[in-house]
Scaffold this active site. Structure first.
Site, PDB file in Angstrom:
ATOM      1  N   ARG A  17       0.701  -1.302  -0.098  1.00 33.31           N
ATOM      2  CA  ARG A  17       0.133   0.288  -0.040  1.00 33.31           C
ATOM      3  C   ARG A  17       0.700   1.178   0.118  1.00 33.31           C
ATOM      4  NH1 ARG A  17      -3.858  -1.251   4.472  1.00 33.31           N
ATOM      5  NH2 ARG A  17      -2.696  -2.959   4.989  1.00 33.31           N
ATOM      6  N   GLY A  81       0.795 -15.591   7.422  1.00 37.18           N
ATOM      7  CA  GLY A  81      -0.311 -14.609   8.960  1.00 37.18           C
ATOM      8  C   GLY A  81       0.480 -14.453   9.488  1.00 37.18           C
ATOM      9  N   SER A 373      33.484  38.019   3.814  1.00 38.56           N
ATOM     10  CA  SER A 373      31.670  37.820   2.473  1.00 38.56           C
ATOM     11  C   SER A 373      32.437  36.982   1.156  1.00 38.56           C
ATOM     12  CB  SER A 373      31.270  38.685   2.313  1.00 38.56           C
ATOM     13  OG  SER A 373      30.589  39.367   4.011  1.00 38.56           O
TER      14      SER A 373
HETATM   15  C1  UD1 Z   1      -2.994  -7.648  12.299  1.00 36.37           C
HETATM   16  C2  UD1 Z   1      -4.192  -8.269  13.728  1.00 36.37           C
HETATM   17  C3  UD1 Z   1      -5.533  -7.489  13.707  1.00 36.37           C
HETATM   18  C4  UD1 Z   1      -4.538  -6.193  13.729  1.00 36.37           C
HETATM   19  C5  UD1 Z   1      -3.533  -5.549  13.454  1.00 36.37           C
HETATM   20  C6  UD1 Z   1      -2.627  -4.373  13.723  1.00 36.37           C
HETATM   21  C7  UD1 Z   1      -3.686 -11.443  12.844  1.00 36.37           C
HETATM   22  C8  UD1 Z   1      -4.574 -11.805  12.462  1.00 36.37           C
HETATM   23  N1  UD1 Z   1      -4.601  -8.959  13.107  1.00 36.37           N
HETATM   24  O1  UD1 Z   1      -3.831  -7.307  11.351  1.00 36.37           O
HETATM   25  O2  UD1 Z   1      -6.107  -7.856  15.144  1.00 36.37           O
HETATM   26  O3  UD1 Z   1      -5.425  -4.694  14.467  1.00 36.37           O
HETATM   27  O4  UD1 Z   1      -2.553  -6.554  12.881  1.00 36.37           O
HETATM   28  O5  UD1 Z   1      -2.055  -3.360  13.265  1.00 36.37           O
HETATM   29  O6  UD1 Z   1      -2.818 -11.006  14.016  1.00 36.37           O
HETATM   30  N2  UD1 Z   1       3.639 -10.102   8.695  1.00 36.37           N
HETATM   31  C9  UD1 Z   1       4.411 -10.822   9.096  1.00 36.37           C
HETATM   32  N3  UD1 Z   1       3.966 -12.318   8.498  1.00 36.37           N
HETATM   33  C10 UD1 Z   1       2.837 -12.959   7.774  1.00 36.37           C
HETATM   34  C11 UD1 Z   1       2.526 -11.958   7.744  1.00 36.37           C
HETATM   35  C12 UD1 Z   1       2.797 -10.169   8.768  1.00 36.37           C
HETATM   36  O7  UD1 Z   1       5.217 -10.347   8.699  1.00 36.37           O
HETATM   37  O8  UD1 Z   1       2.430 -14.243   7.306  1.00 36.37           O
HETATM   38  C13 UD1 Z   1       3.505  -8.912   9.798  1.00 36.37           C
HETATM   39  C14 UD1 Z   1       3.507  -7.695   8.591  1.00 36.37           C
HETATM   40  O9  UD1 Z   1       4.714  -7.525   7.629  1.00 36.37           O
HETATM   41  C15 UD1 Z   1       3.403  -6.385   9.655  1.00 36.37           C
HETATM   42  C16 UD1 Z   1       2.801  -7.326  10.270  1.00 36.37           C
HETATM   43  O10 UD1 Z   1       2.708  -8.034  10.484  1.00 36.37           O
HETATM   44  O11 UD1 Z   1       4.159  -5.779  10.035  1.00 36.37           O
HETATM   45  C17 UD1 Z   1       1.057  -7.356  11.060  1.00 36.37           C
HETATM   46  O12 UD1 Z   1       0.719  -8.107   9.539  1.00 36.37           O
HETATM   47  P1  UD1 Z   1      -0.643  -7.133   9.037  1.00 36.37           P
HETATM   48  O13 UD1 Z   1      -0.844  -8.770   7.911  1.00 36.37           O
HETATM   49  O14 UD1 Z   1      -0.511  -5.798   8.637  1.00 36.37           O
HETATM   50  O15 UD1 Z   1      -1.991  -7.676  10.151  1.00 36.37           O
HETATM   51  P2  UD1 Z   1      -2.932  -6.754   9.816  1.00 36.37           P
HETATM   52  O16 UD1 Z   1      -3.644  -7.460   8.803  1.00 36.37           O
HETATM   53  O17 UD1 Z   1      -3.214  -5.855  10.014  1.00 36.37           O
HETATM   54 CA    CA Z   2      -0.804  -4.190   8.911  1.00 31.06          CA
END
Ligand code: UD1
Ligand code: CA
Length: 431
Positions: A17, A81, A373
């Site tokens: 994004r 995830g 200067s």
């Molecule tokens: C997650 C939470 C959500 C919370 C939000 C806050 C879960 C399922 N959901 O959602 O409840 O409100 O954060 O910001 O946990 N990442 C990895 N590996 C992965 C997936 C993510 O390293 O496989 C890292 C991403 O780079 C990021 C962070 O984890 O820094 C959060 O991941 P993101 O996908 O943004 O989580 P959300 O769906 O926003």
């Molecule tokens: Ca996020």
């Protein structure tokens, strides 16, 4: 606290994004990257182990973190995830037993004080969860509570019902787990949700189902939970971080006349009684003594040191330069790789030409020098103590102006000695 601590910082996500080519966690925020902000906050808790989970553009992230010897980067492989990411980190932690603090590399504003409290709350629970009341909860997981306000779970925005979406208490995504409770729960995760991912939040649902209630900590300031997903988020995070930095300097007795137009990076030292005038930009690593004056419209870049009482004024840029005690460069000047002694006066429009197109070179300006200067000093060059240049002088590359000499012209030549003795008593010669 006696329990050992491991930090797991999640930074494997793609960050689509932002629409930029650099990994999101390497975006800059007041002189640090996002992931460095997050790691500095957890480092303050003195963890025994720190694991950063990486994947997308991992070479760049690993390179940025290579100076941090105490952490280990682990490749998640295809990110499946947050639950999957933590599972990979736990494998890297081996038989670690203690608290596991989970943070995000794109969440730069959570303070070490908050994290320390979150950890304390974990004491009698399988985990503690950081929550906040967000102005705009769109996209975030919601905290579910029963009618006695007891925590019963977290549901992702896209999995919520209309009624659940109306709830403004959100999951910040930062937790402290008991490693013993975390490990078996991770094993049981299933990707049964709208995204087909392994959700870390389902670990918490398991604790609830087993009657082990997680502790929660609600942030007073929801901005601490801000995750940077877009460049608009980054701009907001920057303003919050900037305010914190400025407030700290103000509390230390630095007179910042207009905080709204003053930009000071993280990691700048400024002594009390120094005045910072409007529209000034000061980069990371600058050191400014006491009773100095900087600005308006000044730009101090990396490696610049102002000794006590030095003054840098309007439209002056200094990079990797040392300005001695009481010395002044007040108008329209560039000082690059320059060392200036005490009580020197650098006239309006002085330029140290430090770059020959390939290399950078140093300029030395001695105590009590008076640079006229519009002088251009082509580096490397040296101006001895109390020496002077005339207005508009071009000091050629490799010049060495001895103490007390006066040089003028284009190119500059020696005119006389500053303390001109009666004729015949000194050798006065113009080359
Ligand atoms: C997650 C939470 C959500 C919370 C939000 C806050 C879960 C399922 N959901 O959602 O409840 O409100 O954060 O910001 O946990 N990442 C990895 N590996 C992965 C997936 C993510 O390293 O496989 C890292 C991403 O780079 C990021 C962070 O984890 O820094 C959060 O991941 P993101 O996908 O943004 O989580 P959300 O769906 O926003
Ligand atoms: Ca996020």
């Amino acid at each position: 606290m006696s329990r050992p601590l491991a930090v797991v910082c999640l930074a494997a996500g793609l960050g689509k994004r932002t629409k930029l080519s650099i990994p999101k966690v390497l975006l800059p925020l007041c002189g640090r990257t996002l992931v460095a902000c997050s790691l500095d906050a957890t480092d303050a808790l003195k963890p025994q182990r720190t694991i950063v989970v990486v994947h997308h553009q991992k070479e760049k992230v690993e390179k940025e973190l290579s100076a941090r010897k105490s952490l280990v980067c682990v490749d998640q492989g295809k990110p499946m995830g947050t639950g999957h990411a933590v599972k990979v980190a736990m494998a890297a932690l081996g038989d670690f037993d203690g608290d596991v603090l989970v943070t995000y590399g794109d969440c730069p504003l959570t303070t070490s004080e908050t994290l320390a409290t979150l950890r304390t709350l974990r004491e009698n629970a399988p985990c503690s969860v950081l929550t906040a009341f967000a102005d705009d909860p769109t996209g975030l997981g919601r905290i579910l509570r029963d009618d006695q306000d007891r925590f019963i779970g977290i549901r992702e925005h896209r999995d919520c019902t209309e009624a659940e979406l109306a709830n403004e208490e959100i999951n910040a995504g930062i937790y402290c787990f008991d490693s013993k409770a975390l490990r078996p729960a991770l094993e049981k995760l299933q990707p049964k949700n709208a995204q087909g991912e392994f959700y870390l939040t389902d670990v918490i649902a398991q604790f609830v189902a087993e009657g082990k209630e997680p502790a929660t900590m609600t942030l007073g300031d929801d901005r601490e939970a801000l995750g940077v997903n877009t460049l608009t988020d980054l701009a907001l995070a920057r303003s919050v971080m900037q305010e914190r930095i400025l407030v700290e300097h103000l509390n230390n007795g630095v007179l910042i006349v207009d905080p709204g137009t003053t930009f000071i990076d993280h990691g700048v030292e400024i002594g009390a009684d120094t005045r910072i005038l409007p529209c000034t930009v000061i980069g990371s690593g600058c050191k400014i003594g006491t009773h100095c004056e900087v600005g308006p419209f000044a730009h101090l870049r990396v490696g610049t040191v102002l000794e006590d009482g030095a003054e840098i004024g309007n439209f002056v840029e200094a990079k990797k330069s040392r300005i001695g005690a009481g010395s002044k460069a007040k108008h329209l000047t560039y000082l690059g790789d320059t060392v200036i002694g005490k009580q020197a006066n650098i006239g309006a429009g002085t330029i140290t030409a430090n770059y020959d197109g390939t290399h950078k070179h140093e300029t030395k300006i001695g105590d009590q020098c008076f640079v006229g200067s519009g002088t251009v000093i082509v580096a490397p060059s040296e101006l001895g103590a109390r020496s002077m240049t005339g207005a508009g002088a071009i000091v050629k590359r490799g010049s060495k102006i001895e103490a007390d000499e006066v040089w003028v012209g284009v190119p500059a030549r020696k005119l006389k000695r500053r303390d001109a003795k009666p004729a015949g008593s000194t050798r006065e010669e113009t080359r």
